[in-house]
Design an enzyme around this catalytic site. Structure first.
Site, PDB file in Angstrom:
ATOM      1  N   GLN A  16       1.118  -1.344   0.455  1.00 38.25           N
ATOM      2  CA  GLN A  16       0.017   0.161  -0.094  1.00 38.25           C
ATOM      3  C   GLN A  16       0.856   1.578   0.219  1.00 38.25           C
ATOM      4  O   GLN A  16       1.813   1.292   0.638  1.00 38.25           O
ATOM      5  CB  GLN A  16      -0.700  -0.140   1.203  1.00 38.25           C
ATOM      6  CG  GLN A  16      -0.370   0.076   2.621  1.00 38.25           C
ATOM      7  CD  GLN A  16      -1.646  -0.534   3.643  1.00 38.25           C
ATOM      8  OE1 GLN A  16      -2.388  -1.260   3.618  1.00 38.25           O
ATOM      9  NE2 GLN A  16      -1.281   0.370   4.353  1.00 38.25           N
ATOM     10  N   ASP A 165       2.805  -2.893 -17.213  1.00 30.90           N
ATOM     11  CA  ASP A 165       1.715  -2.527 -16.688  1.00 30.90           C
ATOM     12  C   ASP A 165       0.757  -0.890 -16.335  1.00 30.90           C
ATOM     13  O   ASP A 165       0.717  -0.567 -15.482  1.00 30.90           O
ATOM     14  CB  ASP A 165       2.051  -3.086 -14.591  1.00 30.90           C
ATOM     15  CG  ASP A 165       0.165  -2.969 -14.348  1.00 30.90           C
ATOM     16  OD1 ASP A 165      -1.088  -3.996 -15.114  1.00 30.90           O
ATOM     17  OD2 ASP A 165       0.269  -2.996 -12.857  1.00 30.90           O
TER      18      ASP A 165
END
Length: 221
Positions: A16, A165
């Site tokens: 995160q 990505d």
């Protein structure tokens, strides 16, 4: 850090991200790996390997090697979980694109980066698919799209080192520059593969079906 936001800016399966400010004043984001994620992922891959053995033989199992797919997934996942690898990817990407005026790589704070923590410049731009905000701030969507495609083709066809990505959350426009984020997954092609791919595209361009067939066969090998 002079300030550290406990509330994450974003969260995903492996890590995160938190906003923070260095004591020197720079605004940064800190990517923190989830505790125990390596063991969890290793267990999950192991369970999937066991599950694959239960797949009936009369299925796509005859054409797809699931075990090989899982092995590849595990290799990529381990790379993603090593933030020193991601840091090295950032540096390499920045080096290869330093002469591209409209592409920018966030600043890496290497001295604060470890295997499990990555610290980089905070980028407050517009997502590449936020058409309304881009237009309201004077950007030409066709120009941005053209530059993005041109650069991505360069990454693949010239560098053989490309962002693997590139979803809208990982591409933002800031101060007239296209900025890529999250370098955990990068595509890498050998010189021989790159040559064969270029040979394939050239054979298509000159409409030479025989050369195209040869190029495809070489690539498949």
């Amino acid at each position: 850090f002079a300030r550290f936001d406990e509330q994450p800016l974003a969260a995903a399966s492996i890590a995160q991200v938190h906003r923070a400010t260095l004591k020197s004043g720079e605004k940064v984001v800190i990517k923190v790996q989830r505790k125990g994620i390596y063991d969890t992922m290793a267990r999950d891959i192991g369970l999937l390997h066991k599950a694959v053995k239960l797949v009936p033989p009369i299925s796509i199992k005859e054409t797809v090697d699931f075990s090989m797919v899982l092995d590849e997934l595990w290799v990529v996942t381990q790379e993603e979980m090593n933030f020193l690898t991601e840091a090295a990817n950032m540096e390499e990407f920045a080096r290869r694109n330093k002469d591209i005026a409209f592409v920018r790589t966030p600043i890496l704070y290497k001295e604060h980066t470890t295997h499990h923590v990555l610290v980089m410049e905070y980028i407050d731009g517009y997502s590449i698919d936020d058409k309304i905000s881009l237009q309201e701030n004077g950007y030409d969507l066709h120009e941005i799209g053209t530059k993005l495609v041109d650069n991505y083709i360069k990454q693949v066809m010239e560098d053989g080192f490309f962002h693997a990505d590139p979803h809208p959350g990982n591409i933002v426009v800031r101060n007239g520059k296209i900025t890529f984020l999250d370098f955990g997954m990068m595509g890498v092609m050998s010189d021989s593969t790159l040559k064969r791919l270029n040979d394939l595209l050239y054979s298509i361009y000159i409409e030479d079906t025989e050369e195209m067939t040869n190029a495809v066969l070489k690539l498949c090998i």
